[in-house]
Motif scaffolding. Sequence first.
Motif, PDB file in Angstrom:
ATOM      1  N   LYS C 107     -20.580 -20.743 -24.884  1.00 13.18           N
ATOM      2  CA  LYS C 107     -20.916 -20.145 -23.681  1.00 13.18           C
ATOM      3  C   LYS C 107     -19.569 -18.665 -23.374  1.00 13.18           C
ATOM      4  O   LYS C 107     -18.462 -18.836 -24.043  1.00 13.18           O
ATOM      5  CB  LYS C 107     -20.451 -21.058 -22.260  1.00 13.18           C
ATOM      6  CG  LYS C 107     -21.557 -22.039 -22.174  1.00 13.18           C
ATOM      7  CD  LYS C 107     -22.705 -21.534 -22.245  1.00 13.18           C
ATOM      8  CE  LYS C 107     -23.924 -22.991 -22.083  1.00 13.18           C
ATOM      9  NZ  LYS C 107     -25.081 -22.655 -22.277  1.00 13.18           N
ATOM     10  N   ALA C 108     -19.944 -17.692 -22.732  1.00 11.59           N
ATOM     11  CA  ALA C 108     -19.106 -16.765 -22.442  1.00 11.59           C
ATOM     12  C   ALA C 108     -18.091 -17.124 -21.340  1.00 11.59           C
ATOM     13  O   ALA C 108     -18.465 -17.697 -20.166  1.00 11.59           O
ATOM     14  CB  ALA C 108     -19.797 -15.407 -21.908  1.00 11.59           C
ATOM     15  N   LEU C 109     -16.770 -17.495 -21.705  1.00  4.87           N
ATOM     16  CA  LEU C 109     -15.779 -17.977 -20.760  1.00  4.87           C
ATOM     17  C   LEU C 109     -14.900 -17.141 -20.257  1.00  4.87           C
ATOM     18  O   LEU C 109     -14.374 -16.043 -20.815  1.00  4.87           O
ATOM     19  CB  LEU C 109     -15.014 -19.217 -21.929  1.00  4.87           C
ATOM     20  CG  LEU C 109     -13.942 -19.883 -21.234  1.00  4.87           C
ATOM     21  CD1 LEU C 109     -14.548 -20.885 -20.166  1.00  4.87           C
ATOM     22  CD2 LEU C 109     -13.101 -20.653 -22.374  1.00  4.87           C
ATOM     23  N   ILE C 110     -14.717 -17.393 -18.946  1.00  5.10           N
ATOM     24  CA  ILE C 110     -13.805 -16.473 -18.295  1.00  5.10           C
ATOM     25  C   ILE C 110     -12.693 -17.514 -17.323  1.00  5.10           C
ATOM     26  O   ILE C 110     -13.138 -18.401 -17.026  1.00  5.10           O
ATOM     27  CB  ILE C 110     -14.569 -15.595 -16.880  1.00  5.10           C
ATOM     28  CG1 ILE C 110     -15.447 -14.659 -17.741  1.00  5.10           C
ATOM     29  CG2 ILE C 110     -13.351 -14.690 -16.037  1.00  5.10           C
ATOM     30  CD1 ILE C 110     -16.104 -13.827 -16.833  1.00  5.10           C
ATOM     31  N   VAL C 111     -11.458 -17.122 -17.620  1.00  8.75           N
ATOM     32  CA  VAL C 111     -10.346 -18.136 -17.100  1.00  8.75           C
ATOM     33  C   VAL C 111      -9.743 -17.402 -16.001  1.00  8.75           C
ATOM     34  O   VAL C 111      -9.354 -16.127 -16.064  1.00  8.75           O
ATOM     35  CB  VAL C 111      -9.358 -18.427 -18.240  1.00  8.75           C
ATOM     36  CG1 VAL C 111      -8.393 -19.539 -17.649  1.00  8.75           C
ATOM     37  CG2 VAL C 111     -10.239 -19.226 -19.506  1.00  8.75           C
ATOM     38  N   MET C 112      -9.576 -17.854 -14.862  1.00  6.21           N
ATOM     39  CA  MET C 112      -8.851 -17.384 -13.666  1.00  6.21           C
ATOM     40  C   MET C 112      -7.502 -18.112 -13.415  1.00  6.21           C
ATOM     41  O   MET C 112      -7.595 -19.443 -13.056  1.00  6.21           O
ATOM     42  CB  MET C 112      -9.766 -17.524 -12.571  1.00  6.21           C
ATOM     43  CG  MET C 112      -8.909 -16.774 -11.354  1.00  6.21           C
ATOM     44  SD  MET C 112     -10.030 -16.143 -10.001  1.00  6.21           S
ATOM     45  CE  MET C 112     -11.531 -17.205 -10.035  1.00  6.21           C
TER      46      MET C 112
END
Lengths: 155, 155, 155, 155, 155, 155, 155, 155
Positions: C107-112
């Motif tokens: 999956k395309a992962l974005i971390v905040m």
Amino acid sequence: MRNWNVYLSGEIHTAWREQIEAGVRAADLPVAFSAPVTHHEASDDCGVSILGAEPDKFWHDKKGAKVNAIRTRTLIGDADIVVVRFGEKYRQWNAAFDAGYASALGKALIVMHGPDHQHALKEVDAAALAVVETPDQIVKILDYVINGKLAGYTG
Amino acid sequence: MRNWNVYLSGEIHTAWREQIEAGVRAADLPVAFSAPVTHHEASDDCGVSILGAEPDKFWHDKKGAKVNAIRTRTLIGDADIVVVRFGEKYRQWNAAFDAGYASALGKALIVMHGPDHQHALKEVDAAALAVVETPDQIVKILDYVINGKLAGYTG
Amino acid sequence: MRNWNVYLSGEIHTAWREQIEAGVRAADLPVAFSAPVTHHEASDDCGVSILGAEPDKFWHDKKGAKVNAIRTRTLIGDADIVVVRFGEKYRQWNAAFDAGYASALGKALIVMHGPDHQHALKEVDAAALAVVETPDQIVKILDYVINGKLAGYTG
Amino acid sequence: MRNWNVYLSGEIHTAWREQIEAGVRAADLPVAFSAPVTHHEASDDCGVSILGAEPDKFWHDKKGAKVNAIRTRTLIGDADIVVVRFGEKYRQWNAAFDAGYASALGKALIVMHGPDHQHALKEVDAAALAVVETPDQIVKILDYVINGKLAGYTG
Amino acid sequence: MRNWNVYLSGEIHTAWREQIEAGVRAADLPVAFSAPVTHHEASDDCGVSILGAEPDKFWHDKKGAKVNAIRTRTLIGDADIVVVRFGEKYRQWNAAFDAGYASALGKALIVMHGPDHQHALKEVDAAALAVVETPDQIVKILDYVINGKLAGYTG
Amino acid sequence: MRNWNVYLSGEIHTAWREQIEAGVRAADLPVAFSAPVTHHEASDDCGVSILGAEPDKFWHDKKGAKVNAIRTRTLIGDADIVVVRFGEKYRQWNAAFDAGYASALGKALIVMHGPDHQHALKEVDAAALAVVETPDQIVKILDYVINGKLAGYTG
Amino acid sequence: MRNWNVYLSGEIHTAWREQIEAGVRAADLPVAFSAPVTHHEASDDCGVSILGAEPDKFWHDKKGAKVNAIRTRTLIGDADIVVVRFGEKYRQWNAAFDAGYASALGKALIVMHGPDHQHALKEVDAAALAVVETPDQIVKILDYVINGKLAGYTG
Amino acid sequence: MRNWNVYLSGEIHTAWREQIEAGVRAADLPVAFSAPVTHHEASDDCGVSILGAEPDKFWHDKKGAKVNAIRTRTLIGDADIVVVRFGEKYRQWNAAFDAGYASALGKALIVMHGPDHQHALKEVDAAALAVVETPDQIVKILDYVINGKLAGYTG
């Protein structure tokens, strides 16, 4: 001890593969290297030489590329790590193709190229786990990754 | 006889890996262990040490984490069993990340932690096939799983 | 027009999900959001409430975590993009677990997260395609990724 | 009737995408096109614009390439057919990377380029199901593949 | 809103499917149910009825089981959640087979059975994300998993 | 010469595994057998024995079934051929579960049972590549499949 | 209600596809059919017609087969059920190829042929879930599989 | 040095397998060959011989084809390269089936046949990486692919 399969894709005009292999031998690492056939003319002509001549260069090339793919796809499929080297000259689209192919298979990708190509290779580099400039850096990565050895840290 | 690959992820400040390995050696089990690089400073600095310094800590860390991933993803991919140990201190998000990663790959997951972390680790534990507190329990599981030996039952 | 599935994992004590959703609505983006159940008590007790009480907290938690997994694994499996938010407090091991799980699924992962967690989250960040600090950055990424809109560039 | 997803990768300086789309509209084919962001400056700067500036061009490019990958990998993953166009100029390594990536995923690959690039692209062409020179040929392939229509044959 | 596919495998002599469907309708949940053909004689004889009679019961049964598999494997493959119900009587090996099949595909598995079967079903239960006794519990799980609704918690 | 991995699932009260193994030894076939732990009490109690006692039989069984799954799923995953034997007595739902699990993984499935169970096992048999009644038939299949030897045909 | 995708591969000289489609329309079943291009000359010449003439018949055929593969592989990949019909004449190797291709993808395979071909098609039949002789049997299977309707049983 | 697994499918009436094996032995290549059982009568009768006679030829053949599939699917699954040979006579649908099966698994496919079959085999050839006429060409391909040796080029 586990053996690591490392595929060395890309540029075939300098001795970078031999340099990596020498470094790995010196460090006595359990690595099995593989690569495309690096004899330029054999690689170009393998298809027609074995399967029969073609008057049209397109099919001459197609036959060769397909025969080479028997080797390259099998060995990339086997690899734990795929190193792709971009040299100074030529289009090297097959190198970038291999990088994309390896990336989609989830292989650990290492890209090697000089600073001049940095912008043009940004998508390829972004798919890599390491971007290096020299064979020596590849050897150091392998020594660290396989043995946990890092100069100045681990004795 | 089949060899079992066991990856030991997580906490790096106590000797739990050595204890498991000693127990497995004593029981003469056909197990090959693997683990991340457990030398803390080497693990932190491997990226910049090999690939070049970074003034920004974010990229310093990114380079190191990517180089470590060459090792860890390959070895987790090879593992039959992934053991993830959570210690008393630190965030240990990489341990939980490894547990999720191993779980999605369908690996047999064993989680080791003290009772204090039980509630906080409930999602991780729920993905595991066993939750233990001590290295000795890991050895017993391996002896049972590999050899069918269970103290008090099989002689 | 293609619909994008975005799963919002992690911290449940601030309104970051609502902020992202409001921004996406304002930009009229074709995004369907999903998330774990964010009602803390319901999430903790869903297992025993439906399946029967447990005197032992370990099994109380296990039952709940398993029921929640019916939801979370299905929705992460559906997602194009998985956003994982780490807040200031708590262990948040389930967030890191989700990041590892999503990463292994490709999956395309974005971390905040805030800058304080940068070093502790370096392995998680290294698996991400973007690391952000604010909901507004998520909205901008979605607007760019889906529509190609970038303030100051595309009118 | 089934909808076909066609991803148009590669060269961004000529109107080949618009020509294909116009042809497909004229033929009233059920095709949904997708593509990378083709605004050159936005594509280069999306990372730093949203995530923060970088003094080092390498990380400037890395951030942008990663954000673009959220879009491109998702859309290539969705595609039934991936068309990769190589123009006259530039290295276009990202195009070759996409071709390799799509090939490893088993996508139907169509490559478009002029005769000058025939030899340099032989490995890429060898992975394709069709090699064409013009947008009109792409439209004809789509009309045949989707509707079974072939000028001079099917009325 | 996302639709959930729920496959209802197993026992065909009581009205448990109808009870679940009624409960889901009452709760107005976006669920599409599927199931094997539950008409016992039709299910036994579908093969010979359509494909021709067999004097040998083994092939009579084989033909029917294969035709039924066209339906069941397709629908289990589509399912987000597979519920397997074990009744009081009969061997019900096809129910256990479906549970194993669904488990290997990574489906969210829910098992429903009475307390008498607890020990005999321990391996099946261990693969499940929930073990229930009544249709009403299934409805409650779906309401929680899909909508986040839990009686006594969410209003 | 290639080694064949054969997993022997199911009934644990008769000596069918030993009979197959003796036959294979006599025929000198390159087969490595694996199986679940067949010591009934050890198999039932392995979870609580290693991980701690449980007052509730449901969790007692769950712990054991999960520990056994570390072994069984790994070995089934390794197997080329999975043989599942159904005996005369007991529910044997774990055997049917294994058959479904192996079938979904695409393993070559062989089912062994007496004629009495033919109708009840029709779905399981329909997923198999061979249905046999005796250990000797298994040995003959292995001798044919591995060596091409068939009594009365090949000398 | 779920839509079923059924791919009709093989023989193109009789009206068997139209007969199945008519039967399915009469039964009002939710089925979307797909098939290769059945216009023989268009199918043979599509490659050269769009991509340019070839003096060598081998490449003429190769170009056409590759263009047809864009259609056939995509549609087989979409199918729930693949029906392969072998007629009385011709080699029909592409039909057998499609059957093998569909089988490896795990598609539900139905084979249709007359009794004369029974022995020659035994390996293909063995991979199928049903072997039929007439279009009417296909319609009956679809009516049963989709709706559970079986003449003489379900009213 | 890496071992290559090569599966030799298809025609069983001429000595083409032995010729390839002799050539490979002469060239001392690290190749392990596998193949279906090539004893025609044993292959036809293995099912009934081991599992019991069938009065109906359809089931006689089905039993045999299924037993053979235990061998062929396992060995094709293991293969790096699948060679499929079409002879002058018979339908040989199992050969085409194997080609489709291997192709869907992503195996490197080589097809061997005489010029007469060129048009009838165009779809099979289009899936291949090489199309040859003689065993000697197979040996040359293996020598090139494995060792990089090409007569007239590499000494």
